[in-house]
Design a protein around this motif. Sequence first.
Motif, PDB file in Angstrom:
ATOM      1  N   HIS A 103     -62.552   0.739 -40.209  1.00 55.42           N
ATOM      2  CA  HIS A 103     -62.928   1.346 -41.488  1.00 55.42           C
ATOM      3  C   HIS A 103     -61.726   1.420 -42.432  1.00 55.42           C
ATOM      4  CE1 HIS A 103     -65.281   3.740 -44.276  1.00 55.42           C
ATOM      5  NE2 HIS A 103     -64.206   4.476 -44.442  1.00 55.42           N
ATOM      6  N   ARG A 107     -61.004   0.100 -46.257  1.00 53.87           N
ATOM      7  CA  ARG A 107     -60.663   1.046 -47.315  1.00 53.87           C
ATOM      8  C   ARG A 107     -59.459   0.573 -48.130  1.00 53.87           C
ATOM      9  NH1 ARG A 107     -61.552   6.581 -48.450  1.00 53.87           N
ATOM     10  NH2 ARG A 107     -62.979   6.842 -46.719  1.00 53.87           N
ATOM     11  N   PHE A 189     -79.891  14.301 -50.474  1.00 52.71           N
ATOM     12  CA  PHE A 189     -79.225  13.461 -49.477  1.00 52.71           C
ATOM     13  C   PHE A 189     -78.101  12.649 -50.111  1.00 52.71           C
ATOM     14  CE2 PHE A 189     -78.967   9.363 -47.235  1.00 52.71           C
ATOM     15  CZ  PHE A 189     -78.682   9.795 -45.948  1.00 52.71           C
ATOM     16  N   ALA A 191     -76.570  13.316 -52.992  1.00 51.15           N
ATOM     17  CA  ALA A 191     -75.533  14.225 -53.495  1.00 51.15           C
ATOM     18  C   ALA A 191     -74.611  14.658 -52.350  1.00 51.15           C
ATOM     19  CB  ALA A 191     -76.183  15.444 -54.145  1.00 51.15           C
ATOM     20  N   MET A 192     -75.190  14.898 -51.187  1.00 49.70           N
ATOM     21  CA  MET A 192     -74.420  15.312 -50.010  1.00 49.70           C
ATOM     22  C   MET A 192     -73.417  14.227 -49.602  1.00 49.70           C
ATOM     23  SD  MET A 192     -76.018  15.869 -46.194  1.00 49.70           S
ATOM     24  CE  MET A 192     -76.128  14.122 -45.754  1.00 49.70           C
ATOM     25  N   LEU A 193     -73.911  12.972 -49.536  1.00 47.99           N
ATOM     26  CA  LEU A 193     -73.020  11.873 -49.142  1.00 47.99           C
ATOM     27  C   LEU A 193     -71.922  11.641 -50.176  1.00 47.99           C
ATOM     28  CD1 LEU A 193     -75.176   9.046 -47.536  1.00 47.99           C
ATOM     29  CD2 LEU A 193     -73.541  10.562 -46.432  1.00 47.99           C
ATOM     30  N   LYS A 195     -70.567  13.837 -52.112  1.00 44.73           N
ATOM     31  CA  LYS A 195     -69.569  14.902 -51.941  1.00 44.73           C
ATOM     32  C   LYS A 195     -68.657  14.580 -50.749  1.00 44.73           C
ATOM     33  CE  LYS A 195     -67.538  18.443 -53.099  1.00 44.73           C
ATOM     34  NZ  LYS A 195     -66.944  18.608 -54.436  1.00 44.73           N
ATOM     35  N   ALA A 196     -69.277  14.163 -49.647  1.00 45.68           N
ATOM     36  CA  ALA A 196     -68.488  13.842 -48.438  1.00 45.68           C
ATOM     37  C   ALA A 196     -67.521  12.697 -48.726  1.00 45.68           C
ATOM     38  CB  ALA A 196     -69.421  13.486 -47.283  1.00 45.68           C
ATOM     39  N   GLU A 197     -67.984  11.702 -49.481  1.00 44.58           N
ATOM     40  CA  GLU A 197     -67.121  10.564 -49.809  1.00 44.58           C
ATOM     41  C   GLU A 197     -65.964  10.992 -50.711  1.00 44.58           C
ATOM     42  OE1 GLU A 197     -70.053   7.747 -51.115  1.00 44.58           O
ATOM     43  OE2 GLU A 197     -70.522   7.229 -49.025  1.00 44.58           O
ATOM     44  N   LEU A 199     -64.618  14.012 -50.871  1.00 49.41           N
ATOM     45  CA  LEU A 199     -63.667  14.808 -50.085  1.00 49.41           C
ATOM     46  C   LEU A 199     -62.780  13.903 -49.245  1.00 49.41           C
ATOM     47  CD1 LEU A 199     -66.026  17.693 -48.883  1.00 49.41           C
ATOM     48  CD2 LEU A 199     -64.069  17.953 -50.402  1.00 49.41           C
ATOM     49  N   GLU A 200     -63.380  12.854 -48.704  1.00 53.01           N
ATOM     50  CA  GLU A 200     -62.606  11.952 -47.858  1.00 53.01           C
ATOM     51  C   GLU A 200     -61.614  11.129 -48.686  1.00 53.01           C
ATOM     52  OE1 GLU A 200     -63.893  10.587 -43.905  1.00 53.01           O
ATOM     53  OE2 GLU A 200     -64.297   8.746 -45.000  1.00 53.01           O
ATOM     54  N   ARG A 203     -58.656  13.118 -49.479  1.00 59.96           N
ATOM     55  CA  ARG A 203     -57.741  13.275 -48.346  1.00 59.96           C
ATOM     56  C   ARG A 203     -56.752  12.107 -48.288  1.00 59.96           C
ATOM     57  NH1 ARG A 203     -60.245  13.280 -42.599  1.00 59.96           N
ATOM     58  NH2 ARG A 203     -61.896  14.577 -43.454  1.00 59.96           N
TER      59      ARG A 203
END
Lengths: 211, 298
Positions: A103, A107, A189, A191-193, A195-197, A199-200, A203
């Motif tokens: 992964h 990236r 669903f 919106a959740m993904l 947000k997770a993307e 946040l990642e 990082r």
Amino acid sequence: MSTAVNQAMVEKYKGNFLKEVTENVEEGNWVKMCMQCGVCSGSCPLGPHWDHPPQEIFMMIRANKREEVLSSTSMWMCTSCYNCIARCPRGLPITHIMHGLAHYSKRIGLKPKNQPTEKFGQMFWDNLTKKGRVNELKLGLGLYFKDGFAEGVKVAMSKQKLGMNMMKAKRMSPMEMLGGHGVSDLAGFHAMLKKAEELEAARVGENTDKK
Amino acid sequence: MAKEYSYYPGCSSQKGASSSNLEKSVETLCEELDIKLNPIPDWNCCGASIGYAGGGELPRMTLSARNIALSEKHHPDQDIVATCAACWLNTREVNERLLHNPKLKEETNIALQAVKLEFSGKKKVRHMVEVLIEDVGYDALAAKVKKPLEGLKIAGYVGCQTNRPFGIDGESFENPMYLDKMVETLGGEALTKYEKKVACCSGALMFSEPEKGQALVKDIIESAYDNGANMIVTPCPLCQANVEIYQDDINARYKTNFNMPVMYYSQLMDVAFGRNAKDAALDGNIIQSMELRKIADK
């Protein structure tokens, strides 16, 4: 974006690929624990097809072979059988580290070109995130046509009998072409993904900011 | 009173999908054993084993966390149960990884705010096979047998993800015995020397690397023939599909003559418990076992 991140990473971790992996790759902090016994390489069902089996990848990371590791097709040979995890005497989550390296190579834009599992894996992810559930028919057809239209027709023709068998057994449905299965709260669903993307990505960005 | 569980069916079990026969046969099995599976409302895909190409760690964790949080909200007192190996593995793995990593849990819960859910991780995530072994028990299963699978020689193919990295409690990674025990419980003959019991079918790489995948499956089938098997039985939907549906391709490639049925444990149980071919979803198999059908039609 990917090349910019790659450049930032090269500058930040100059000559210390192990540190880069430790800080940025999923479960990468385990790499330093490898004691080079080779049980993982000997346990892998596709072991002979890896240019560099896991044990070698771990040593190459320590030896700063950054480009060789990240552009290798090796990690893409992982079938997720978890044999290496079950057998590793040091308890390294090797399957996850291989997934993480694969992964990460995407990236930062160093993934190998035209690697079939990389392509199929991305198709799978796009397929499942679109409606929240996998549409097997579209995924299968997409796979046939991944190398262009002419090649796709050829593959689809050769798989005709298999498709008919599956349809007869009611394990494949042409209805999936029209919409198909999915989650009802699709907006939530997505919106959740998202947000997770975010946040990642933040990082990884964080790691490139603080020099 | 029926035993109730919060059920995670997974994508391949849906109507018209590749393991809809597993779904149907488990439904029948649950009727027989007075088990109620309550589907998690609006569940989503777990990301399977290949999701890592497009999905990073956090988005992938979030997928299973949403399912777990939905289950915690709607079925607070029920264990989560999955029938698919990858669904079970991912859900259980995410549950454990989030509990062991507070930062990951915190970030996952921030993403879950978008769907007004929260992951707490208080639930057990179990495989259907564990429900059968631990909550029902071999003795109770044996007591249900009306038509023993007499004369059937069965190669128990456990595969990977039902067996590693978690596995069924009390079983070894290298030689788990539960599938053989189930076969014996149903009156069949378990081929305990079957060498490919925990070998890999190539998983999702069957699609992207068909030659390499078929080479693995060829050995899995050949070993079943070498041991005199009438059929292979497996708990895993991807193992079932990979080992069953490419036998024509393998025959063409290797000049073999394979025609080996690959059944689910749940189908064998349905038949042994006296249910007919339709209830056991035998029509969902591409390669039929005439021996099993004969027992079902008896």
